[in-house]
Design an enzyme around this catalytic site. Structure first.
Site, PDB file in Angstrom:
ATOM      1  N   LYS A  67       0.861  -1.103   0.100  1.00 51.56           N
ATOM      2  CA  LYS A  67      -0.031   0.128  -0.054  1.00 51.56           C
ATOM      3  C   LYS A  67       0.852   1.299   0.006  1.00 51.56           C
ATOM      4  CE  LYS A  67      -3.907   1.885   2.739  1.00 51.56           C
ATOM      5  NZ  LYS A  67      -4.875   1.541   3.917  1.00 51.56           N
TER       6      LYS A  67
ATOM      7  N   SER B 186      -9.640   1.570   2.712  1.00 50.62           N
ATOM      8  CA  SER B 186      -8.996   2.304   2.195  1.00 50.62           C
ATOM      9  C   SER B 186      -7.817   1.728   1.282  1.00 50.62           C
ATOM     10  CB  SER B 186      -8.051   3.625   2.858  1.00 50.62           C
ATOM     11  OG  SER B 186      -7.396   2.908   3.849  1.00 50.62           O
TER      12      SER B 186
ATOM     13  N   SER C 204      -9.784  -0.852   7.219  1.00 47.62           N
ATOM     14  CA  SER C 204      -9.112  -0.784   5.813  1.00 47.62           C
ATOM     15  C   SER C 204      -8.682  -1.918   5.359  1.00 47.62           C
ATOM     16  CB  SER C 204      -8.255   0.664   5.822  1.00 47.62           C
ATOM     17  OG  SER C 204      -9.159   1.860   5.809  1.00 47.62           O
TER      18      SER C 204
HETATM   19  N1  GLN Z   1     -12.884   3.635   6.422  1.00 45.13           N
HETATM   20  C1  GLN Z   1     -12.393   4.215   7.731  1.00 45.13           C
HETATM   21  C2  GLN Z   1     -12.076   5.604   7.527  1.00 45.13           C
HETATM   22  O1  GLN Z   1     -12.551   6.301   6.675  1.00 45.13           O
HETATM   23  C3  GLN Z   1     -11.199   3.316   7.858  1.00 45.13           C
HETATM   24  C4  GLN Z   1      -9.996   3.498   7.320  1.00 45.13           C
HETATM   25  C5  GLN Z   1      -8.760   2.977   7.723  1.00 45.13           C
HETATM   26  O2  GLN Z   1      -8.840   1.889   8.394  1.00 45.13           O
HETATM   27  N2  GLN Z   1      -7.662   3.439   7.353  1.00 45.13           N
HETATM   28  O3  GLN Z   1     -11.577   6.352   8.382  1.00 45.13           O
END
Ligand code: GLN
Length: 479
Positions: A79, A154, A178
């Protein structure tokens, strides 16, 4: 080459048998990515030359019968918020354009020591903020399983890359789901370790008290393999635990599984609820395990608590991107103008929203009202988990209340998007380990994910159960 989608141990077996060489595999992979990633957009950067060069070095190891690592020749995607030395790390943000990492993240270092091949950096929601991979300065990622649908976020690029067969394993970061949620949307396995199991050194921080790096893989065994390699104490991250590596227990254990039935009454799509219900009931019957209905009352506070805490931490973590130290700089007549211009242009809409929200929660006068309250609620969530873990060994929920949705469907309504994480954020707020495994598909052909959570540091037993469940689900529902 049809061997592109093999799990780790089968791929290494093929190398050992001399069926093909690492460089041949990587060359076909690169070709495949070039052909197909135009439509998926899972990579921000493919390390074409570097990967082939490294593969050729590994070819020689085979030829010379040298000792090989446990990820020998395994293509791994990283990532784009995890540092790979000498490569650009953008976090899918305009503000980091041109920033070249000067060192490897500890996790990357560990993968390389085991002879893995880094194939490229994957697309993501900017700085990890999002649940659909639509908030990326590199453009949205498309779900490889269904045209026009999001891959989740994400770590959407990492999950899509695995589902599309562009790499064998990928790393993502999980602050509120994420790794697990995109894995669920793409029909692959995503695991968030106990907070402190895996070093965060070299991970660009979003919310430091929740962030953990985790693997995305095609099956549970590969997830375990990667986890075992990346886990462990790190001098450079003082929040890592100095405890022995976990083992999967060999003996039979009569597991007790907690299922918060009431929780599923609100907002979970019927098909997902029915699938989980059916699988769990039949699985526990076949194993003679115990299934207990449990309460998780504090879950309803999880989303607001999560956003106050992570927003507050993000507003502080992201203060370092000022146009002076990293990546982008827009010139101004005086220093403050440099900050304003660079940050105003460099950060995307969702990141700005989080910084503003977080800054607001930390303002004097509001701090007690929001931040302190959120911290208290965070402790309540952990307490409720620990109370439940006295009665059951695991807690199972859907990974997300709904499957992948159409690109553009929720992007205008951040609150709706935040609700995708209703089942995942609590594990981060509490630091417990949690995995998402595929659980068949909906009538529309969209993957369903099942989340299994366990006590802190109980990964050995968590994986034992996950392997059993994966086996049961595959036998019953196919892949
Ligand atoms: N979808 C969640 C957010 O927008 C989690 C993001 C993540 O785990 N980096 O904060």
């Amino acid at each position: 080459m049809k061997e592109l989608n093999l799990p780790v141990h089968l791929l290494i077996e093929k190398y050992k048998k001399g069926d093909f060489l690492p460089s041949q595999l990587i060359e076909s992979l690169i070709k495949k990515i070039k052909e197909k990633d135009k439509h998926i957009n899972s990579f921000i950067k493919v390390f074409e030359n570097q990967a082939i060069e490294r593969a050729k070095i590994l070819d020689k190891k085979i030829k010379n019968k040298e000792k090989t690592g446990s990820l020998f020749g395994v293509p791994v995607a990283i990532k784009d918020n995890i540092l790979v030395k000498d490569a650009e790390t953008t976090c899918a943000s305009k503000i980091l354009k041109g920033y070249i990492a000067t060192y490897n993240a500890t996790v990357v270092e560990k993968l390389l020591l085991e002879d893995a091949i880094i194939i490229g950096k994957t697309n993501m929601d900017e700085f990890g903020m999002g649940s659909s991979n639509e908030f990326s300065s590199s453009g949205p990622v498309h779900n490889p399983l269904k045209k026009g649908y999001v891959p989740g976020g994400s770590s959407g690029g990492s999950a899509a890359a695995i589902a599309a067969g562009f790499a064998t394993c990928a790393l993502g970061s999980d602050t509120g789901g994420s790794v697990r949620q995109p894995a669920a949307f793409c029909g692959v396995v995503g695991f968030k370790p106990t907070y402190g199991r895996v070093s965060r050194y070299g991970l660009v921080a979003f919310a430091s008290s929740c962030d953990q790096i985790g693997p995305i893989t095609i099956n549970v065994m590969d997830s375990w393999t990667i986890f075992r390699i990346i886990a462990g104490f790190d001098e450079k991250d003082k929040t890592t635990f100095d405890v022995p590596a976990p083992e999967i227990p060999e003996e039979e254990i009569k597991f007790r599984i907690g299922f918060p039935e009431k929780l599923l009454e609100q907002g979970v799509e019927e098909e997902i609820k029915a699938r989980l219900d059916e699988i769990l009931r039949e699985f526990v019957k076949s194993k003679n395990y115990e299934l207990k209905n449990i309460e998780m009352r504090s879950f309803r506070y999880a989303i607001p608590v999560y956003h106050i805490i992570t927003g507050a931490e993000a507003s502080s973590n992201l203060a370092r991107f000022d146009g002076i130290r990293y990546g982008l700089r827009l010139e101004g007549k005086y220093l403050e103008e440099v900050y304003k211009k660079t940050r105003g242009y460099g950060f995307g809409e969702e990141v700005l929203r989080r910084i503003i929200m977080g800054g607001f929660a930390l303002r004097s006068g509001y701090y007690e009202e929001y931040y302190i309250k959120a911290q208290k609620a965070r402790s309540m969530i952990l307490e409720e988990f620990m109370d439940n873990f006295e009665k059951v060994d695991f807690i199972i929920t859907p990974t997300s209340p709904f499957p992948a949705f159409k690109i553009g469907e929720k992007v205008e309504d951040p609150i709706k998007l935040y609700l995708s994480d209703i089942f995942t954020v609590s594990a981060n707020l509490s630091g417990i380990p949690a995995i998402s495994i595929p659980c068949g598909k909906t009538g529309e052909g969209l993957p369903i994910g099942m989340q299994i959570m366990a006590k802190p540091l109980d990964e050995g037993r968590l994986f034992k159960l996950s392997l059993q469940l994966e086996d049961f689900i595959k036998q019953r529902y196919g892949n």
